[in-house]
Write a protein that holds these residues in place. Structure first.
Motif, mmCIF file in Angstrom:
data_model
loop_
_atom_site.group_PDB
_atom_site.id
_atom_site.type_symbol
_atom_site.label_atom_id
_atom_site.label_comp_id
_atom_site.label_asym_id
_atom_site.label_seq_id
_atom_site.Cartn_x
_atom_site.Cartn_y
_atom_site.Cartn_z
ATOM 1 N N ARG A 25 9.024 -13.021 -3.312
ATOM 2 C CA ARG A 25 7.660 -12.786 -2.842
ATOM 3 C C ARG A 25 6.629 -13.442 -3.756
ATOM 4 O O ARG A 25 6.786 -13.460 -4.967
ATOM 5 N N GLU A 26 5.586 -13.956 -3.138
ATOM 6 C CA GLU A 26 4.427 -14.420 -3.874
ATOM 7 C C GLU A 26 3.276 -13.508 -3.472
ATOM 8 O O GLU A 26 3.011 -13.338 -2.276
ATOM 9 N N ILE A 27 2.609 -12.932 -4.474
ATOM 10 C CA ILE A 27 1.574 -11.942 -4.209
ATOM 11 C C ILE A 27 0.262 -12.416 -4.822
ATOM 12 O O ILE A 27 0.228 -12.855 -5.974
ATOM 13 N N GLY A 28 -0.790 -12.332 -4.038
ATOM 14 C CA GLY A 28 -2.126 -12.660 -4.522
ATOM 15 C C GLY A 28 -2.832 -11.389 -4.960
ATOM 16 O O GLY A 28 -2.907 -10.430 -4.195
ATOM 17 N N VAL A 29 -3.342 -11.389 -6.193
ATOM 18 C CA VAL A 29 -4.081 -10.233 -6.716
ATOM 19 C C VAL A 29 -5.534 -10.667 -6.871
ATOM 20 O O VAL A 29 -5.826 -11.660 -7.541
ATOM 21 N N LEU A 30 -6.426 -9.928 -6.225
ATOM 22 C CA LEU A 30 -7.841 -10.284 -6.201
ATOM 23 C C LEU A 30 -8.675 -9.187 -6.832
ATOM 24 O O LEU A 30 -8.325 -8.010 -6.765
ATOM 25 N N ARG A 31 -9.786 -9.606 -7.420
ATOM 26 C CA ARG A 31 -10.748 -8.647 -7.974
ATOM 27 C C ARG A 31 -12.061 -8.821 -7.238
ATOM 28 O O ARG A 31 -12.547 -9.945 -7.057
ATOM 29 N N TYR A 39 -2.067 -8.597 -1.975
ATOM 30 C CA TYR A 39 -1.413 -8.838 -0.682
ATOM 31 C C TYR A 39 -0.368 -9.933 -0.847
ATOM 32 O O TYR A 39 -0.543 -10.858 -1.653
ATOM 33 N N GLU A 40 0.682 -9.838 -0.039
ATOM 34 C CA GLU A 40 1.658 -10.919 -0.034
ATOM 35 C C GLU A 40 0.957 -12.179 0.457
ATOM 36 O O GLU A 40 0.193 -12.136 1.433
ATOM 37 N N LYS A 107 0.427 -5.195 2.026
ATOM 38 C CA LYS A 107 -0.427 -4.718 0.930
ATOM 39 C C LYS A 107 0.406 -4.154 -0.221
ATOM 40 O O LYS A 107 1.457 -3.551 -0.002
ATOM 41 N N TYR A 108 -0.109 -4.353 -1.437
ATOM 42 C CA TYR A 108 0.484 -3.770 -2.647
ATOM 43 C C TYR A 108 -0.617 -3.082 -3.431
ATOM 44 O O TYR A 108 -1.793 -3.400 -3.280
ATOM 45 N N ASP A 109 -0.220 -2.167 -4.292
ATOM 46 C CA ASP A 109 -1.181 -1.532 -5.192
ATOM 47 C C ASP A 109 -1.408 -2.432 -6.387
ATOM 48 O O ASP A 109 -0.453 -2.998 -6.938
ATOM 49 N N ALA A 110 -2.666 -2.552 -6.780
ATOM 50 C CA ALA A 110 -3.018 -3.308 -7.980
ATOM 51 C C ALA A 110 -4.013 -2.483 -8.783
ATOM 52 O O ALA A 110 -4.840 -1.771 -8.209
ATOM 53 N N PHE A 111 -3.941 -2.592 -10.097
ATOM 54 C CA PHE A 111 -4.809 -1.774 -10.958
ATOM 55 C C PHE A 111 -4.852 -2.396 -12.344
ATOM 56 O O PHE A 111 -4.057 -3.296 -12.675
ATOM 57 N N ALA A 112 -5.786 -1.909 -13.156
ATOM 58 C CA ALA A 112 -5.880 -2.336 -14.553
ATOM 59 C C ALA A 112 -5.595 -1.147 -15.460
ATOM 60 O O ALA A 112 -6.018 -0.022 -15.180
ATOM 61 N N ARG A 113 -4.867 -1.421 -16.540
ATOM 62 C CA ARG A 113 -4.564 -0.384 -17.537
ATOM 63 C C ARG A 113 -4.535 -1.051 -18.903
ATOM 64 O O ARG A 113 -3.849 -2.064 -19.087
ATOM 65 N N ASP A 114 -5.311 -0.483 -19.814
ATOM 66 C CA ASP A 114 -5.370 -1.007 -21.185
ATOM 67 C C ASP A 114 -5.645 -2.512 -21.211
ATOM 68 O O ASP A 114 -5.030 -3.267 -21.976
ATOM 69 N N GLY A 115 -6.548 -2.949 -20.335
ATOM 70 C CA GLY A 115 -6.985 -4.343 -20.356
ATOM 71 C C GLY A 115 -6.069 -5.322 -19.656
ATOM 72 O O GLY A 115 -6.298 -6.522 -19.692
#
Ligand code: FES
Length: 121
Positions: A25-31, A39-40, A107-115
């Protein structure tokens, strides 16, 4: 499920996207506006790289007094990811096609933790 590191938070500024591989899988992570979306990177239409398209506000009809159509305008409260191959538009918030909600990006979950930004796969 495993949390895969994507990049440091500072490397993903507002409106930017990073690609990450997980197996095949290739997943795009956006802010966008301090939130993360993932999302895939495969469009349900013909497999185009949907996450590599434009991120832009939805275009909505403007209805004036007496229900009269007065034109169109951008609605910045709803952002769309536009597939670069044929222009399918997906809502950034949930990956659903702007018109046919049954068509959607995975859809996938994305988040930030400790930078660090992570995506859960
Ligand atoms: S492959 Fe995405 S719109 Fe056709």
């Amino acid at each position: 499920m495993v949390d895969v590191p994507v990049c440091n938070e500072a490397e993903l500024t507002n409106g930017e996207m990073r690609l990450v591989r997980s197996g095949k899988r290739e997943i795009g992570v956006l802010r966008h506006d301090g939130r993360y979306f993932a999302y895939e990177n495969s469009c349900p239409h013909q497999g185009g790289p949907a996450c590599e398209g434009l991120l832009m506000p939805a275009v909505k009809d403007v209805i004036g007094e007496n229900g009269v159509y007065t034109g169109q305008d951008y609605d910045r409260s709803e952002m769309h990811l536009v597939c670069p191959w044929h222009g399918y538009e997906f809502r950034l918030s949930d990956g659903r096609h702007a018109v046919d909600g049954d068509v959607r990006l995975r859809k996938y979950d994305a988040f930030a933790r400790d930078g660090v930004v992570y995506v859960t796969v």
